[in-house]
Design a protein around this motif. Sequence first.
Motif, PDB file in Angstrom:
ATOM      1  N   GLU A  38       0.828  -1.200   0.000  1.00  0.00           N
ATOM      2  CA  GLU A  38       0.000   0.000   0.000  1.00  0.00           C
ATOM      3  C   GLU A  38       0.871   1.263   0.000  1.00  0.00           C
ATOM      4  OE1 GLU A  38      -3.101   0.261  -0.438  1.00  0.00           O
ATOM      5  OE2 GLU A  38      -3.823  -1.786  -0.116  1.00  0.00           O
ATOM      6  N   TYR A  39       0.424   2.269  -0.723  1.00  0.00           N
ATOM      7  CA  TYR A  39       1.150   3.544  -0.752  1.00  0.00           C
ATOM      8  C   TYR A  39       1.231   4.150   0.645  1.00  0.00           C
ATOM      9  CZ  TYR A  39       0.537   3.414  -5.848  1.00  0.00           C
ATOM     10  OH  TYR A  39       0.566   3.057  -7.179  1.00  0.00           O
ATOM     11  N   THR A  40       0.145   4.041   1.391  1.00  0.00           N
ATOM     12  CA  THR A  40       0.087   4.670   2.711  1.00  0.00           C
ATOM     13  C   THR A  40       0.971   3.974   3.744  1.00  0.00           C
ATOM     14  OG1 THR A  40      -1.928   3.381   3.127  1.00  0.00           O
ATOM     15  CG2 THR A  40      -2.207   5.648   2.387  1.00  0.00           C
ATOM     16  N   ASP A  41       1.468   2.783   3.411  1.00  0.00           N
ATOM     17  CA  ASP A  41       2.353   2.061   4.335  1.00  0.00           C
ATOM     18  C   ASP A  41       3.825   2.334   4.051  1.00  0.00           C
ATOM     19  OD1 ASP A  41       0.167   0.926   5.575  1.00  0.00           O
ATOM     20  OD2 ASP A  41       0.213  -0.902   4.363  1.00  0.00           O
ATOM     21  N   GLN A  42       4.106   3.119   3.034  1.00  0.00           N
ATOM     22  CA  GLN A  42       5.502   3.387   2.669  1.00  0.00           C
ATOM     23  C   GLN A  42       6.183   4.217   3.754  1.00  0.00           C
ATOM     24  OE1 GLN A  42       6.712   1.813  -0.187  1.00  0.00           O
ATOM     25  NE2 GLN A  42       4.615   0.977  -0.052  1.00  0.00           N
ATOM     26  N   GLU A  43       7.396   3.835   4.113  1.00  0.00           N
ATOM     27  CA  GLU A  43       8.134   4.566   5.145  1.00  0.00           C
ATOM     28  C   GLU A  43       8.783   5.826   4.585  1.00  0.00           C
ATOM     29  OE1 GLU A  43      10.875   1.933   6.996  1.00  0.00           O
ATOM     30  OE2 GLU A  43       9.309   0.629   7.846  1.00  0.00           O
ATOM     31  N   GLU A  44       9.053   5.827   3.286  1.00  0.00           N
ATOM     32  CA  GLU A  44       9.656   6.991   2.660  1.00  0.00           C
ATOM     33  C   GLU A  44       8.614   7.764   1.854  1.00  0.00           C
ATOM     34  OE1 GLU A  44      12.972   5.850   0.312  1.00  0.00           O
ATOM     35  OE2 GLU A  44      14.135   5.084   2.015  1.00  0.00           O
ATOM     36  N   PHE A  45       8.936   9.017   1.563  1.00  0.00           N
ATOM     37  CA  PHE A  45       8.045   9.854   0.773  1.00  0.00           C
ATOM     38  C   PHE A  45       7.953   9.324  -0.662  1.00  0.00           C
ATOM     39  CE2 PHE A  45       7.745  12.242   4.353  1.00  0.00           C
ATOM     40  CZ  PHE A  45       7.487  13.603   4.226  1.00  0.00           C
ATOM     41  N   ILE A  46       6.833   9.620  -1.317  1.00  0.00           N
ATOM     42  CA  ILE A  46       6.627   9.251  -2.712  1.00  0.00           C
ATOM     43  C   ILE A  46       7.400  10.232  -3.586  1.00  0.00           C
ATOM     44  CG2 ILE A  46       4.924   8.889  -4.533  1.00  0.00           C
ATOM     45  CD1 ILE A  46       4.679   6.916  -2.189  1.00  0.00           C
ATOM     46  N   ARG A  47       8.274   9.702  -4.442  1.00  0.00           N
ATOM     47  CA  ARG A  47       9.141  10.555  -5.272  1.00  0.00           C
ATOM     48  C   ARG A  47       8.583  10.705  -6.684  1.00  0.00           C
ATOM     49  NH1 ARG A  47      12.852  12.865  -1.710  1.00  0.00           N
ATOM     50  NH2 ARG A  47      13.154  11.352  -0.015  1.00  0.00           N
ATOM     51  N   ILE A  48       8.596  11.966  -7.172  1.00  0.00           N
ATOM     52  CA  ILE A  48       8.225  12.283  -8.556  1.00  0.00           C
ATOM     53  C   ILE A  48       9.384  13.081  -9.136  1.00  0.00           C
ATOM     54  CG2 ILE A  48       6.557  13.420 -10.067  1.00  0.00           C
ATOM     55  CD1 ILE A  48       4.509  13.212  -7.835  1.00  0.00           C
ATOM     56  N   PRO A  49       9.930  12.683 -10.272  1.00  0.00           N
ATOM     57  CA  PRO A  49      11.105  13.363 -10.827  1.00  0.00           C
ATOM     58  C   PRO A  49      10.940  14.883 -10.919  1.00  0.00           C
ATOM     59  CG  PRO A  49      10.638  11.390 -12.082  1.00  0.00           C
ATOM     60  CD  PRO A  49       9.497  11.555 -11.122  1.00  0.00           C
ATOM     61  N   GLY A  50      11.860  15.608 -10.276  1.00  0.00           N
ATOM     62  CA  GLY A  50      11.876  17.067 -10.363  1.00  0.00           C
ATOM     63  C   GLY A  50      10.904  17.798  -9.463  1.00  0.00           C
ATOM     64  N   CYS A  51      10.044  17.050  -8.747  1.00  0.00           N
ATOM     65  CA  CYS A  51       9.018  17.671  -7.900  1.00  0.00           C
ATOM     66  C   CYS A  51       9.322  17.456  -6.426  1.00  0.00           C
ATOM     67  CB  CYS A  51       7.639  17.079  -8.207  1.00  0.00           C
ATOM     68  SG  CYS A  51       7.090  17.285  -9.895  1.00  0.00           S
ATOM     69  N   ASN A  52       8.636  18.201  -5.580  1.00  0.00           N
ATOM     70  CA  ASN A  52       8.732  17.945  -4.148  1.00  0.00           C
ATOM     71  C   ASN A  52       8.155  16.557  -3.856  1.00  0.00           C
ATOM     72  OD1 ASN A  52       9.834  20.460  -3.572  1.00  0.00           O
ATOM     73  ND2 ASN A  52       7.836  21.416  -3.277  1.00  0.00           N
ATOM     74  N   PRO A  53       8.765  15.796  -2.936  1.00  0.00           N
ATOM     75  CA  PRO A  53       8.229  14.477  -2.582  1.00  0.00           C
ATOM     76  C   PRO A  53       6.915  14.614  -1.817  1.00  0.00           C
ATOM     77  CG  PRO A  53      10.055  15.059  -1.140  1.00  0.00           C
ATOM     78  CD  PRO A  53      10.002  16.123  -2.199  1.00  0.00           C
ATOM     79  N   ILE A  54       6.113  13.565  -1.856  1.00  0.00           N
ATOM     80  CA  ILE A  54       4.789  13.593  -1.228  1.00  0.00           C
ATOM     81  C   ILE A  54       4.757  12.651  -0.032  1.00  0.00           C
ATOM     82  CG2 ILE A  54       2.306  13.251  -1.595  1.00  0.00           C
ATOM     83  CD1 ILE A  54       2.854  13.516  -4.606  1.00  0.00           C
ATOM     84  N   SER A  55       4.301  13.158   1.095  1.00  0.00           N
ATOM     85  CA  SER A  55       4.119  12.301   2.259  1.00  0.00           C
ATOM     86  C   SER A  55       2.989  11.310   1.974  1.00  0.00           C
ATOM     87  CB  SER A  55       3.768  13.143   3.484  1.00  0.00           C
ATOM     88  OG  SER A  55       3.361  12.318   4.556  1.00  0.00           O
ATOM     89  N   PRO A  56       3.174  10.027   2.279  1.00  0.00           N
ATOM     90  CA  PRO A  56       2.105   9.049   2.019  1.00  0.00           C
ATOM     91  C   PRO A  56       0.766   9.436   2.651  1.00  0.00           C
ATOM     92  CG  PRO A  56       4.144   7.905   2.523  1.00  0.00           C
ATOM     93  CD  PRO A  56       4.406   9.372   2.781  1.00  0.00           C
TER      94      PRO A  56
END
Length: 471
Positions: free
Chosen positions: A146-164
């Motif tokens: 699950e995305y919400t269980d990720q320990e690290e932020f969601i990465r998108i190239p060139g953008c600010n990372p997103i907290s799950p």
Amino acid sequence: MGHIIPFLKLAKHLVSHTIITKVTLFIASINNKSSKPQVETNILQSSMKQGLFDVIHLPPIDAPANANMGTKLAIIMKESIPFIYQEISTMTSPKPTILITELFGSLVLPIAEHFNMSKFVFWPSSAWNVALSLHTPTLDKVVEGEYTDQEEFIRIPGCNPISPCDLFSPFLDRNDQLYHEYLPMCEELRKVDGIFVNTFLELEAKTILALRSGKIYKVPIYPIGPLIREAKKQNCDDENRDHVIDWLDKQEEESVIYVSLGSGYTMSHEQIKEMALGLELSGKKFVWSLRPPSTKAGNDRYLTAGEDAGSNGVPKTRASVSAFPDEFHKIQNRGLVILDWAPQLEILKHSSIGVFVSHCGWNSILESVSCGVPIVGWPLFADQLMNAETMAKEIGIGIRLNVAQSTKVVGSEEIGKTICKIMDKEDIEGCAMRKRVKELKHIAEKAWSQDGPSFCEMTNAFVKISHTNGV
């Protein structure tokens, strides 16, 4: 309404700036027994009276009552495909050449291919939201569990990372129908001729540059915002509007707090209590737009506001005012409370408003920017969490409140101190936010002027398509 308003504004710009000679707007809806809210009816009727474009209301679609809003939207668009096909097939003078839809409408894009039409998606929310959706097919392949269980932020190239924890509804459960509806939409999004985004370069420079770099996915991006409603009566009661504006006229410049968490949300009894105490702690005067309280906390009442109201959104009985907590009644002499539709843009434009306590719907953020008012962000639902993060971290025009995860309630001290920080003329960070939002206001004012950046973005998009298609 968050989608209808910018779509109507887009249609108006296309015709009034002679970018397009004829526009037809299709509006889909859910088949339910309750009447359409009066404010929605008024906005549509007002737009149609101007005679700039046609509006076609598609037949209402039946959707499961227990489905979430996102799933209902997906079902509506799928079921509306035959009706849209039929309507377009009858348009011969002139023959339509371009189809513009929003993300959920991307399911109808194959119709454009059938009729040899160029296809665009208009995104009424932030560029960061666009980046996430374009990157979703890639995330679906590389993220395990699950995305919400990720320990690290969601990465998108060139953008600010997103907290799950800030991801919106489709990402909350990968086994849910909504996620399986959302993923094909994101894949269709990658196939369009271009994406119009209701933002402008100076507002989300980092994200727009990342989108245009092709590192996320190579799709032409056109920032054409801000597309917001016009500040003239806004379909609210004239007497109520005049009373609010007259009261604001008597207040000092940038001395009043405006509080509105959107038309789709009903505060819990406990949250109204904390909000009232927070306003009292701030020591400031206020205008507060809200509905009578719910017994539920958190977001359980989001998108259910108005269930106990008449068709115009006004509570069926003013006796419901007695349901408010004592703390609410205690602060009445410090400001105004609006229990029906507030003339939001007129309020924000008033010189006495010093800060906007907002749910961070993208329309509200753009309206606040266009009026030069900093924001206290109180996100509740869907993309509002990402919007609030963008507002605070990338745009730099406000502060996001901390919500207690155990109770989903924002405490009075958090509310009071945050308001004071932004409004305090001696606070360095607060001064920087106020300066930044005023700079953006001036940029936004020029965006849709002749030869303004948003006007040019839209014109260039259609010139490019015309050359490509030889028309």
